[in-house]
Write a protein that holds these residues in place. Structure first.
Motif, PDB file in Angstrom:
ATOM      1  N   ASP A 168       0.831  -1.212   0.000  1.00  0.00           N
ATOM      2  CA  ASP A 168       0.000   0.000   0.000  1.00  0.00           C
ATOM      3  C   ASP A 168       0.864   1.261   0.000  1.00  0.00           C
ATOM      4  N   THR A 169       1.870   1.275   0.857  1.00  0.00           N
ATOM      5  CA  THR A 169       2.722   2.465   0.931  1.00  0.00           C
ATOM      6  C   THR A 169       3.579   2.613  -0.322  1.00  0.00           C
ATOM      7  N   GLU A 170       4.046   1.505  -0.866  1.00  0.00           N
ATOM      8  CA  GLU A 170       4.823   1.576  -2.114  1.00  0.00           C
ATOM      9  C   GLU A 170       3.959   2.102  -3.259  1.00  0.00           C
ATOM     10  N   SER A 171       2.703   1.679  -3.302  1.00  0.00           N
ATOM     11  CA  SER A 171       1.775   2.165  -4.321  1.00  0.00           C
ATOM     12  C   SER A 171       1.534   3.668  -4.159  1.00  0.00           C
ATOM     13  N   MET A 172       1.373   4.111  -2.912  1.00  0.00           N
ATOM     14  CA  MET A 172       1.178   5.526  -2.640  1.00  0.00           C
ATOM     15  C   MET A 172       2.388   6.334  -3.122  1.00  0.00           C
ATOM     16  N   ILE A 173       3.580   5.870  -2.807  1.00  0.00           N
ATOM     17  CA  ILE A 173       4.802   6.564  -3.217  1.00  0.00           C
ATOM     18  C   ILE A 173       4.906   6.612  -4.733  1.00  0.00           C
ATOM     19  N   SER A 174       4.584   5.510  -5.383  1.00  0.00           N
ATOM     20  CA  SER A 174       4.631   5.449  -6.841  1.00  0.00           C
ATOM     21  C   SER A 174       3.663   6.459  -7.465  1.00  0.00           C
ATOM     22  N   LYS A 175       2.449   6.536  -6.940  1.00  0.00           N
ATOM     23  CA  LYS A 175       1.458   7.484  -7.449  1.00  0.00           C
ATOM     24  C   LYS A 175       1.911   8.926  -7.227  1.00  0.00           C
ATOM     25  N   MET A 176       2.517   9.185  -6.065  1.00  0.00           N
ATOM     26  CA  MET A 176       3.007  10.533  -5.782  1.00  0.00           C
ATOM     27  C   MET A 176       4.103  10.928  -6.775  1.00  0.00           C
ATOM     28  N   ARG A 177       4.957   9.980  -7.111  1.00  0.00           N
ATOM     29  CA  ARG A 177       5.999  10.245  -8.105  1.00  0.00           C
ATOM     30  C   ARG A 177       5.377  10.532  -9.467  1.00  0.00           C
ATOM     31  N   GLU A 178       4.356   9.755  -9.838  1.00  0.00           N
ATOM     32  CA  GLU A 178       3.661   9.971 -11.107  1.00  0.00           C
ATOM     33  C   GLU A 178       3.042  11.361 -11.178  1.00  0.00           C
ATOM     34  N   TRP A 179       2.572  11.863 -10.054  1.00  0.00           N
ATOM     35  CA  TRP A 179       1.956  13.183 -10.000  1.00  0.00           C
ATOM     36  C   TRP A 179       3.001  14.293  -9.947  1.00  0.00           C
ATOM     37  N   GLY A 180       4.277  13.931  -9.907  1.00  0.00           N
ATOM     38  CA  GLY A 180       5.343  14.921  -9.934  1.00  0.00           C
ATOM     39  C   GLY A 180       5.863  15.385  -8.587  1.00  0.00           C
ATOM     40  N   TYR A 181       5.521  14.677  -7.522  1.00  0.00           N
ATOM     41  CA  TYR A 181       6.043  15.037  -6.208  1.00  0.00           C
ATOM     42  C   TYR A 181       7.548  14.767  -6.166  1.00  0.00           C
ATOM     43  N   ALA A 182       8.287  15.682  -5.577  1.00  0.00           N
ATOM     44  CA  ALA A 182       9.734  15.509  -5.415  1.00  0.00           C
ATOM     45  C   ALA A 182      10.004  14.499  -4.301  1.00  0.00           C
ATOM     46  N   ARG A 183      11.174  13.879  -4.358  1.00  0.00           N
ATOM     47  CA  ARG A 183      11.555  12.875  -3.366  1.00  0.00           C
ATOM     48  C   ARG A 183      11.452  13.426  -1.943  1.00  0.00           C
ATOM     49  N   TYR A 184      11.919  14.650  -1.736  1.00  0.00           N
ATOM     50  CA  TYR A 184      11.876  15.236  -0.397  1.00  0.00           C
ATOM     51  C   TYR A 184      10.452  15.574   0.045  1.00  0.00           C
ATOM     52  N   SER A 185       9.614  15.917  -0.911  1.00  0.00           N
ATOM     53  CA  SER A 185       8.202  16.159  -0.578  1.00  0.00           C
ATOM     54  C   SER A 185       7.542  14.859  -0.143  1.00  0.00           C
ATOM     55  N   ILE A 186       7.791  13.792  -0.867  1.00  0.00           N
ATOM     56  CA  ILE A 186       7.225  12.486  -0.509  1.00  0.00           C
ATOM     57  C   ILE A 186       7.684  12.089   0.886  1.00  0.00           C
ATOM     58  N   SER A 187       8.954  12.294   1.145  1.00  0.00           N
ATOM     59  CA  SER A 187       9.511  11.954   2.456  1.00  0.00           C
ATOM     60  C   SER A 187       8.798  12.704   3.582  1.00  0.00           C
ATOM     61  N   SER A 188       8.421  13.951   3.329  1.00  0.00           N
ATOM     62  CA  SER A 188       7.758  14.727   4.375  1.00  0.00           C
ATOM     63  C   SER A 188       6.356  14.189   4.683  1.00  0.00           C
ATOM     64  N   TYR A 189       5.755  13.483   3.736  1.00  0.00           N
ATOM     65  CA  TYR A 189       4.430  12.894   3.954  1.00  0.00           C
ATOM     66  C   TYR A 189       4.506  11.597   4.755  1.00  0.00           C
ATOM     67  N   LEU A 190       5.655  10.982   4.748  1.00  0.00           N
ATOM     68  CA  LEU A 190       5.810   9.716   5.449  1.00  0.00           C
ATOM     69  C   LEU A 190       6.219   9.994   6.870  1.00  0.00           C
TER      70      LEU A 190
END
Length: 85
Positions: free
Chosen positions: A63-85
């Motif tokens: 589930d979390t890997e899918s969420m991260i993958s979708k966030m990347r597809e939407w153009g979220y930066a690596r550091y932005s994704i990290s802040s959500y986790l």
């Protein structure tokens, strides 16, 4: 040190309920309103990528890997994704 929401297998509490409990605990520790607003903003943004009504004990690595993958597809930066986790 950042506090975390604990994941326990078999827990019936939903991700949303666990988040609200976390916010309640943070308010009790006098976290600023701005910080609470930031947490809520991040949580609401995550709703686009993850079902927040599933029991937290059923949340999987997949589930979390899918969420991260979708966030990347939407153009979220690596550091932005990290802040959500």
């Amino acid at each position: 040190m950042k506090a975390k929401i604990c994941l326990q297998a078999g827990t019936k509490e939903t991700i949303s309920e666990a988040f609200e409990q976390y916010i309640s605990d943070r308010k009790g520790r006098e976290l600023s309103d701005k910080s609470i607003d930031t947490y809520r903003h991040h949580f609401n943004a995550m709703r686009y990528f993850l079902d927040m009504e599933i029991p937290i004990g059923e949340l999987s690595h997949k589930d979390t890997e899918s969420m991260i993958s979708k966030m990347r597809e939407w153009g979220y930066a690596r550091y932005s994704i990290s802040s959500y986790l």
